[in-house]
Design a protein around this motif. Sequence first.
Motif, PDB file in Angstrom:
ATOM      1  N   LEU A 186       0.895  -1.210   0.063  1.00  0.00           N
ATOM      2  CA  LEU A 186       0.108   0.018   0.208  1.00  0.00           C
ATOM      3  C   LEU A 186       0.886   1.238  -0.060  1.00  0.00           C
ATOM      4  CD1 LEU A 186      -2.847  -1.079   2.581  1.00  0.00           C
ATOM      5  CD2 LEU A 186      -2.931  -0.932  -0.059  1.00  0.00           C
ATOM      6  N   SER A 187       2.053   1.337   0.589  1.00  0.00           N
ATOM      7  CA  SER A 187       2.841   2.332   0.507  1.00  0.00           C
ATOM      8  C   SER A 187       3.240   2.752  -0.733  1.00  0.00           C
ATOM      9  CB  SER A 187       4.151   2.103   1.503  1.00  0.00           C
ATOM     10  OG  SER A 187       3.707   1.775   2.947  1.00  0.00           O
ATOM     11  N   GLU A 188       3.238   1.642  -1.710  1.00  0.00           N
ATOM     12  CA  GLU A 188       3.805   2.128  -3.125  1.00  0.00           C
ATOM     13  C   GLU A 188       2.819   2.869  -3.984  1.00  0.00           C
ATOM     14  OE1 GLU A 188       4.991  -1.587  -4.994  1.00  0.00           O
ATOM     15  OE2 GLU A 188       6.642  -1.694  -3.330  1.00  0.00           O
ATOM     16  N   HIS A 189       1.473   2.690  -3.225  1.00  0.00           N
ATOM     17  CA  HIS A 189       0.323   3.173  -3.950  1.00  0.00           C
ATOM     18  C   HIS A 189      -0.292   4.493  -2.957  1.00  0.00           C
ATOM     19  CE1 HIS A 189       0.768   0.165  -6.783  1.00  0.00           C
ATOM     20  NE2 HIS A 189       0.950  -0.595  -5.810  1.00  0.00           N
ATOM     21  N   LYS A 190       0.545   5.113  -2.252  1.00  0.00           N
ATOM     22  CA  LYS A 190      -0.234   5.964  -1.096  1.00  0.00           C
ATOM     23  C   LYS A 190      -1.208   7.176  -1.909  1.00  0.00           C
ATOM     24  CE  LYS A 190       2.597   6.409   2.819  1.00  0.00           C
ATOM     25  NZ  LYS A 190       3.739   6.930   3.158  1.00  0.00           N
ATOM     26  N   ASP A 191      -0.929   7.241  -3.164  1.00  0.00           N
ATOM     27  CA  ASP A 191      -1.576   8.327  -3.891  1.00  0.00           C
ATOM     28  C   ASP A 191      -2.995   7.852  -4.203  1.00  0.00           C
ATOM     29  OD1 ASP A 191      -0.410   6.491  -5.442  1.00  0.00           O
ATOM     30  OD2 ASP A 191      -1.058   7.510  -7.281  1.00  0.00           O
ATOM     31  N   ARG A 192      -3.408   6.646  -4.130  1.00  0.00           N
ATOM     32  CA  ARG A 192      -4.591   5.833  -4.295  1.00  0.00           C
ATOM     33  C   ARG A 192      -5.568   5.750  -2.886  1.00  0.00           C
ATOM     34  NH1 ARG A 192      -3.882   1.226  -8.359  1.00  0.00           N
ATOM     35  NH2 ARG A 192      -6.339   1.131  -8.195  1.00  0.00           N
ATOM     36  N   LEU A 193      -4.686   5.965  -1.738  1.00  0.00           N
ATOM     37  CA  LEU A 193      -5.387   5.817  -0.554  1.00  0.00           C
ATOM     38  C   LEU A 193      -6.116   6.977  -0.134  1.00  0.00           C
ATOM     39  CD1 LEU A 193      -2.822   3.905   1.447  1.00  0.00           C
ATOM     40  CD2 LEU A 193      -4.666   2.961   0.424  1.00  0.00           C
ATOM     41  N   ASP A 194      -7.501   6.795   0.658  1.00  0.00           N
ATOM     42  CA  ASP A 194      -8.238   8.132   1.047  1.00  0.00           C
ATOM     43  C   ASP A 194      -7.702   8.367   2.578  1.00  0.00           C
ATOM     44  OD1 ASP A 194      -9.167   5.888   2.340  1.00  0.00           O
ATOM     45  OD2 ASP A 194     -11.252   6.029   2.120  1.00  0.00           O
ATOM     46  N   GLU A 195      -8.097   9.366   2.915  1.00  0.00           N
ATOM     47  CA  GLU A 195      -7.607   9.835   4.159  1.00  0.00           C
ATOM     48  C   GLU A 195      -7.731   8.647   5.326  1.00  0.00           C
ATOM     49  OE1 GLU A 195      -8.866  13.674   7.121  1.00  0.00           O
ATOM     50  OE2 GLU A 195      -9.404  13.686   4.858  1.00  0.00           O
ATOM     51  N   ASP A 196      -8.885   8.294   5.429  1.00  0.00           N
ATOM     52  CA  ASP A 196      -8.904   6.971   6.469  1.00  0.00           C
ATOM     53  C   ASP A 196      -8.009   6.289   6.360  1.00  0.00           C
ATOM     54  OD1 ASP A 196     -10.850   7.373   8.203  1.00  0.00           O
ATOM     55  OD2 ASP A 196     -12.196   5.860   7.629  1.00  0.00           O
ATOM     56  N   SER A 211     -12.217  -1.451   3.698  1.00  0.00           N
ATOM     57  CA  SER A 211     -12.735   0.084   3.341  1.00  0.00           C
ATOM     58  C   SER A 211     -13.804  -0.111   2.245  1.00  0.00           C
ATOM     59  CB  SER A 211     -11.141   0.760   2.754  1.00  0.00           C
ATOM     60  OG  SER A 211     -11.664   1.722   1.927  1.00  0.00           O
ATOM     61  N   LYS A 212     -14.518   0.793   2.033  1.00  0.00           N
ATOM     62  CA  LYS A 212     -15.785   0.872   1.310  1.00  0.00           C
ATOM     63  C   LYS A 212     -15.347   1.892   0.076  1.00  0.00           C
ATOM     64  CE  LYS A 212     -18.607  -1.348   4.160  1.00  0.00           C
ATOM     65  NZ  LYS A 212     -17.531  -2.121   4.904  1.00  0.00           N
ATOM     66  N   ASN A 213     -14.304   2.579   0.174  1.00  0.00           N
ATOM     67  CA  ASN A 213     -13.968   3.365  -1.006  1.00  0.00           C
ATOM     68  C   ASN A 213     -13.624   2.494  -2.413  1.00  0.00           C
ATOM     69  OD1 ASN A 213     -11.783   4.917  -2.628  1.00  0.00           O
ATOM     70  ND2 ASN A 213     -11.933   6.152  -1.125  1.00  0.00           N
ATOM     71  N   ALA A 214     -14.252   2.793  -3.165  1.00  0.00           N
ATOM     72  CA  ALA A 214     -14.006   2.184  -4.415  1.00  0.00           C
ATOM     73  C   ALA A 214     -12.593   2.137  -5.008  1.00  0.00           C
ATOM     74  CB  ALA A 214     -14.940   2.619  -5.623  1.00  0.00           C
ATOM     75  N   GLU A 215     -11.903   3.260  -5.031  1.00  0.00           N
ATOM     76  CA  GLU A 215     -10.506   3.227  -5.458  1.00  0.00           C
ATOM     77  C   GLU A 215      -9.508   2.570  -4.591  1.00  0.00           C
ATOM     78  OE1 GLU A 215      -9.432   4.730  -8.021  1.00  0.00           O
ATOM     79  OE2 GLU A 215      -7.133   4.662  -7.762  1.00  0.00           O
ATOM     80  N   VAL A 216      -9.876   2.467  -3.121  1.00  0.00           N
ATOM     81  CA  VAL A 216      -9.109   1.788  -2.283  1.00  0.00           C
ATOM     82  C   VAL A 216      -9.517   0.046  -2.624  1.00  0.00           C
ATOM     83  CG1 VAL A 216      -8.411   1.151   0.005  1.00  0.00           C
ATOM     84  CG2 VAL A 216      -8.940   3.260  -0.541  1.00  0.00           C
ATOM     85  N   GLN A 217     -10.736  -0.067  -2.780  1.00  0.00           N
ATOM     86  CA  GLN A 217     -11.054  -1.574  -3.022  1.00  0.00           C
ATOM     87  C   GLN A 217     -10.356  -2.226  -4.221  1.00  0.00           C
ATOM     88  OE1 GLN A 217     -13.586  -3.830  -2.298  1.00  0.00           O
ATOM     89  NE2 GLN A 217     -14.349  -2.590  -0.420  1.00  0.00           N
ATOM     90  N   ARG A 257     -10.633 -10.934   2.515  1.00  0.00           N
ATOM     91  CA  ARG A 257     -10.448  -9.642   2.992  1.00  0.00           C
ATOM     92  C   ARG A 257     -11.380  -9.374   4.184  1.00  0.00           C
ATOM     93  NH1 ARG A 257     -11.406  -5.732  -2.000  1.00  0.00           N
ATOM     94  NH2 ARG A 257     -10.290  -6.646  -3.473  1.00  0.00           N
ATOM     95  N   LEU A 258     -11.979 -10.348   4.727  1.00  0.00           N
ATOM     96  CA  LEU A 258     -12.624 -10.331   5.927  1.00  0.00           C
ATOM     97  C   LEU A 258     -11.775 -10.260   7.082  1.00  0.00           C
ATOM     98  CD1 LEU A 258     -15.430 -10.369   7.145  1.00  0.00           C
ATOM     99  CD2 LEU A 258     -15.228 -13.061   6.933  1.00  0.00           C
ATOM    100  N   VAL A 259     -11.807  -8.785   7.743  1.00  0.00           N
ATOM    101  CA  VAL A 259     -11.025  -8.736   9.010  1.00  0.00           C
ATOM    102  C   VAL A 259     -12.203  -8.444  10.094  1.00  0.00           C
ATOM    103  CG1 VAL A 259      -8.728  -8.076   7.882  1.00  0.00           C
ATOM    104  CG2 VAL A 259     -10.746  -6.381   8.016  1.00  0.00           C
ATOM    105  N   ARG A 260     -12.979  -7.974   9.977  1.00  0.00           N
ATOM    106  CA  ARG A 260     -14.038  -7.441  11.130  1.00  0.00           C
ATOM    107  C   ARG A 260     -13.616  -6.119  11.728  1.00  0.00           C
ATOM    108  NH1 ARG A 260     -17.869  -8.905  12.432  1.00  0.00           N
ATOM    109  NH2 ARG A 260     -17.711  -9.554  14.485  1.00  0.00           N
ATOM    110  N   GLY A 261     -14.440  -5.499  12.355  1.00  0.00           N
ATOM    111  CA  GLY A 261     -14.347  -4.061  12.660  1.00  0.00           C
ATOM    112  C   GLY A 261     -13.633  -4.218  14.339  1.00  0.00           C
ATOM    113  N   LEU A 262     -13.306  -5.324  14.942  1.00  0.00           N
ATOM    114  CA  LEU A 262     -12.853  -5.147  16.210  1.00  0.00           C
ATOM    115  C   LEU A 262     -11.451  -6.069  16.066  1.00  0.00           C
ATOM    116  CD1 LEU A 262     -15.909  -6.435  16.174  1.00  0.00           C
ATOM    117  CD2 LEU A 262     -15.733  -5.767  18.567  1.00  0.00           C
TER     118      LEU A 262
END
Length: 433
Positions: A186-196, A211-217, A257-262
Amino acid sequence: MSKVTPIKSVKGMNDLLPDVSHHWLKVEAICAAIYDRFGYRHIRTPIMENTHLFSRSIGEETDIVSKEMYTFEDRNGDSLTLRPEGTASCVRAGIQHGLFYNQQQRLWYTGPMFRHERPQKGRYRQFYQMGVEVYGWDSVDIEAEVISMLQQLFEELGLKNTLLYINSLGDKPSRDSYRAALVDYLSEHKDRLDEDSLRRLTTNPLRILDSKNAEVQSLLDSAPSILDFLSEESARRFEELQTYLQGLDIKYEINPRLVRGLDYYNDTVFEWINHDYGAQSTVCGGGRYDGMVEQLGGQTTPAFGFGMGLERLIEMLMEQAVLPEKVPSPDVFLVSVGEQARAQALQLQSLLTKQGIRVQCHMGQGSMKNQFKRADKSNATLGLVIGESEAENAQVSVKFLRREHAEQFPDLGQEIVLQNEALNAVTTRLKSL
Ligand code: HAM
């Protein structure tokens, strides 16, 4: 007209009115019966706990702890929190009461949970969870038992179109090496990551998978998969779970990709999803959390469990029309005119209800005609009438209220019997249906 402005309920916290709450009682009873069959015992914990119970177990960086908890100072200045989930409370109670000491536990609970989320369909600020937690087994068989029990529950409730998704988060070494690989990618593609996601890259990179962000997905489509980083033991466990599920004929899909929110999970995680329902499609989720008991001050105790959202489950069942529409009607509507008759009607109601018969008794004033209208409206099966002359003679008139029943059973037409024979007259008619 009153000048007082009526007070409304708190946003995201809903009343459950009788037309819906009768479904809840039914669903809860079916679930409780299934848990009992499998040997699970009920536990109730307070809805409020010391705040650090949740921050220490769920994880400071999770949405729940960082922005959704109802936390306040009580009158002593202690920081308290309305529970956002049930697992941490179960562990706290287990440690406090020695439930984990040389023992294994199969537990279930139900009750309101609180999260300050943006309310929408299937997402509320007060919601009910039914949960199961098991303690003391590090073997995979218990995971299959819990999932099999859930499958039975959905089958018995008639829930359709749901699918089980499973994943393994591995043990700590698996997760550490995966985390490093994911951060590198992901560090190689930081420009495609949203703020969260950028923030999570340093605080909690695995949560970016959620993440629900389409670009991140779309970036994640080519990201490394956790399943390629599992240690030998974690991979073996994941295989074993699948063998059990196949043996139980439980359909599932693997979602790496299932990680759960906790933050407390290790190895198996799972969610049951109904894609017909909309954005909040997860009806239940859970997994293994072997570190929590020790983290909260107990001795090392393996643990596994799930939480199921009752609003979502019941709304899904209602949408799928698998629950009966109406509140069940009474068996008997009792019409009575005059003080003496009313006293007798109340006695008859007490007698019949003790036998399990559902009796609605007219209350207050009302002519015979008016009471009959209400009897019709109640949709009761039988009408019992004590008019003034019946009251004088300790009698009651019994009849079917619906024409189709009267026509179907002409031998059981209207009959006047002594009140002490009413039980027999009523049960004969009800049994004939
Ligand atoms: P969770 O995924 O946060 O897990 O919640 C479990 C279920 O509660 C969700 O799948 C959903 O059905 C329901 N739920 C969550 N938030 C809301 C909301 N705001 N409104 C309506 N329903 C909601 C846990 O809570 C873990 N304690 C599960 C667990 C138990 N893991 C191991 N043991």
